[in-house]
Design a protein around this motif. Structure first.
Motif, PDB file in Angstrom:
ATOM      1  N   CYS A 149       1.063   7.901  20.683  1.00  0.00           N
ATOM      2  CA  CYS A 149       1.227   8.892  19.778  1.00  0.00           C
ATOM      3  C   CYS A 149       1.302  10.118  20.463  1.00  0.00           C
ATOM      4  O   CYS A 149       0.843  10.350  21.628  1.00  0.00           O
ATOM      5  CB  CYS A 149       0.032   9.108  18.708  1.00  0.00           C
ATOM      6  N   CYS A 150       2.414  11.033  20.485  1.00  0.00           N
ATOM      7  CA  CYS A 150       2.797  12.060  21.310  1.00  0.00           C
ATOM      8  C   CYS A 150       2.172  13.119  21.055  1.00  0.00           C
ATOM      9  O   CYS A 150       1.982  14.168  21.720  1.00  0.00           O
ATOM     10  CB  CYS A 150       4.458  12.548  20.954  1.00  0.00           C
ATOM     11  N   ILE A 151       1.052  13.063  19.646  1.00  0.00           N
ATOM     12  CA  ILE A 151       0.077  14.341  19.724  1.00  0.00           C
ATOM     13  C   ILE A 151      -1.177  13.594  20.321  1.00  0.00           C
ATOM     14  O   ILE A 151      -1.913  14.708  21.020  1.00  0.00           O
ATOM     15  CB  ILE A 151      -0.079  14.331  18.136  1.00  0.00           C
ATOM     16  N   CYS A 152      -1.916  12.778  19.966  1.00  0.00           N
ATOM     17  CA  CYS A 152      -3.169  12.417  20.441  1.00  0.00           C
ATOM     18  C   CYS A 152      -3.118  11.508  21.512  1.00  0.00           C
ATOM     19  O   CYS A 152      -4.171  11.209  22.143  1.00  0.00           O
ATOM     20  CB  CYS A 152      -3.851  11.883  19.346  1.00  0.00           C
ATOM     21  N   ARG A 153      -2.148  11.040  21.897  1.00  0.00           N
ATOM     22  CA  ARG A 153      -1.743  10.204  23.165  1.00  0.00           C
ATOM     23  C   ARG A 153      -2.610   8.677  22.993  1.00  0.00           C
ATOM     24  O   ARG A 153      -2.846   8.179  23.878  1.00  0.00           O
ATOM     25  CB  ARG A 153      -2.389  10.672  24.459  1.00  0.00           C
ATOM     26  N   LYS A 154      -2.767   8.279  22.018  1.00  0.00           N
ATOM     27  CA  LYS A 154      -3.657   7.106  21.603  1.00  0.00           C
ATOM     28  C   LYS A 154      -2.391   6.174  21.150  1.00  0.00           C
ATOM     29  O   LYS A 154      -1.609   6.483  20.474  1.00  0.00           O
ATOM     30  CB  LYS A 154      -4.688   7.112  20.866  1.00  0.00           C
ATOM     31  N   LYS A 155      -2.880   4.695  21.283  1.00  0.00           N
ATOM     32  CA  LYS A 155      -1.942   3.867  20.876  1.00  0.00           C
ATOM     33  C   LYS A 155      -1.777   3.730  19.108  1.00  0.00           C
ATOM     34  O   LYS A 155      -2.826   4.267  18.586  1.00  0.00           O
ATOM     35  CB  LYS A 155      -2.161   2.408  21.099  1.00  0.00           C
ATOM     36  N   GLY A 156      -1.085   2.866  18.589  1.00  0.00           N
ATOM     37  CA  GLY A 156      -0.821   2.712  17.321  1.00  0.00           C
ATOM     38  C   GLY A 156      -0.140   3.535  16.597  1.00  0.00           C
ATOM     39  O   GLY A 156      -0.245   3.506  15.064  1.00  0.00           O
ATOM     40  N   LYS A 167      18.294  11.292  15.645  1.00  0.00           N
ATOM     41  CA  LYS A 167      18.825  10.348  16.674  1.00  0.00           C
ATOM     42  C   LYS A 167      18.587  10.889  17.910  1.00  0.00           C
ATOM     43  O   LYS A 167      18.528  11.952  18.178  1.00  0.00           O
ATOM     44  CB  LYS A 167      20.407  10.243  16.522  1.00  0.00           C
ATOM     45  N   ARG A 168      18.097   9.876  19.054  1.00  0.00           N
ATOM     46  CA  ARG A 168      17.872  10.197  20.341  1.00  0.00           C
ATOM     47  C   ARG A 168      16.491  10.894  20.352  1.00  0.00           C
ATOM     48  O   ARG A 168      16.248  11.365  21.568  1.00  0.00           O
ATOM     49  CB  ARG A 168      18.947  10.739  21.134  1.00  0.00           C
ATOM     50  N   CYS A 169      15.580  10.903  19.341  1.00  0.00           N
ATOM     51  CA  CYS A 169      14.333  11.683  19.433  1.00  0.00           C
ATOM     52  C   CYS A 169      13.424  10.542  19.723  1.00  0.00           C
ATOM     53  O   CYS A 169      13.383   9.665  18.848  1.00  0.00           O
ATOM     54  CB  CYS A 169      14.053  12.332  18.445  1.00  0.00           C
ATOM     55  N   SER A 170      12.491  10.463  20.786  1.00  0.00           N
ATOM     56  CA  SER A 170      11.644   9.176  21.002  1.00  0.00           C
ATOM     57  C   SER A 170      10.389   9.537  20.622  1.00  0.00           C
ATOM     58  O   SER A 170       9.357   8.686  20.757  1.00  0.00           O
ATOM     59  CB  SER A 170      11.887   8.869  22.615  1.00  0.00           C
ATOM     60  N   ARG A 171       9.925  10.641  19.855  1.00  0.00           N
ATOM     61  CA  ARG A 171       8.648  10.921  19.574  1.00  0.00           C
ATOM     62  C   ARG A 171       8.188  10.126  18.412  1.00  0.00           C
ATOM     63  O   ARG A 171       8.866   9.920  17.540  1.00  0.00           O
ATOM     64  CB  ARG A 171       8.557  12.422  18.986  1.00  0.00           C
ATOM     65  N   ARG A 172       6.966   9.511  18.467  1.00  0.00           N
ATOM     66  CA  ARG A 172       6.082   8.687  17.677  1.00  0.00           C
ATOM     67  C   ARG A 172       4.884   9.097  17.452  1.00  0.00           C
ATOM     68  O   ARG A 172       4.266   9.964  18.369  1.00  0.00           O
ATOM     69  CB  ARG A 172       5.878   7.019  18.030  1.00  0.00           C
ATOM     70  N   PHE A 173       4.291   9.223  16.251  1.00  0.00           N
ATOM     71  CA  PHE A 173       2.895   9.837  16.129  1.00  0.00           C
ATOM     72  C   PHE A 173       2.122   9.025  14.938  1.00  0.00           C
ATOM     73  O   PHE A 173       2.891   8.169  13.929  1.00  0.00           O
ATOM     74  CB  PHE A 173       3.072  11.231  15.553  1.00  0.00           C
TER      75      PHE A 173
END
Length: 204
Positions: A1-8, A16-22
């Motif tokens: 997660c690009c906000i809390c830096r934890k998995k899942g 397109k071309r944005c790699s952010r996941r949260f």
């Protein structure tokens, strides 16, 4: 997660071309938007949709729902009705209204428009559930509540007010059967003292 830096993290920005996941719970902390309609797209804080309504506030504008001051321009937390352009509100306030009203009754709190208002709110990440409004559900639940027995069933009722009247304490307090709760008696009608807390009907 690009906000809390934890998995899942299961949500990915649709751009397109944005790699952010949260994570969904983390998304509101950074102003990400998830749409609960159509393709159920999600967007990060950089690529989220923006309201394009051209309107200006007059002095200190307050939220039409909570009456607290809103920001002086459109933002993630400050929104406006696209139809009347006069109803300003906080994101949290309009989300609360959407959850209570449901799709059938959700509308601008000021002009009552639904045609433009609802699609724009959904696009901006407001979740509008497909359900009956909360006030109708509350009425149904209230009607479904079992009614407590409210009458003295002693062979001879001595209370001047009648079998269906009683007092909150003393000899004319109504006691319900401690086993079935389907029969009741005034204390005096069954010869019960003022300290008696439990009573059973003849059937029990």
């Amino acid at each position: 997660c690009c906000i809390c830096r934890k998995k899942g993290a299961t949500l990915a920005c649709r751009q397109k071309r944005c790699s952010r996941r949260f994570h969904l719970p983390c998304s509101s902390q950074r102003g990400c938007i998830s749409q609960f309609c159509g393709e159920y797209s999600s967007f990060c804080w950089e690529h989220r949709p923006q309201q394009t309504v051209e309107t200006l506030q007059e002095g200190h504008t307050t939220c039409i729902i909570c009456m607290e001051v809103v920001e002086d321009s459109l933002s993630y937390t400050t929104m406006v009705c696209p139809s009347c352009k006069h109803a300003w509100f906080h994101r949290g306030c309009i989300q609360g209204q959407a959850l209570r009203a449901g799709l059938r009754h959700f509308a601008c709190p000021h002009c009552r428009d639904q045609e433009r208002f609802v699609p724009e709110m959904e696009q901006m990440g407001i979740r509008v559930p497909h359900m009956c409004p909360a006030w109708e559900q509350e009425e149904e639940e209230e009607l479904a509540l079992p009614q407590l027995h409210g009458r003295c069933d002693a062979r001879q009722c001595l209370y001047r007010g009648g079998r269906e009247q009683w007092e909150d304490e003393g000899p004319w307090q109504l006691l319900l059967c401690s086993s079935c709760a389907a029969s009741g008696t005034h204390r005096r009608c069954s010869g019960l003292g003022d300290t008696t807390q439990q009573w059973e009907c003849a059937g029990c």
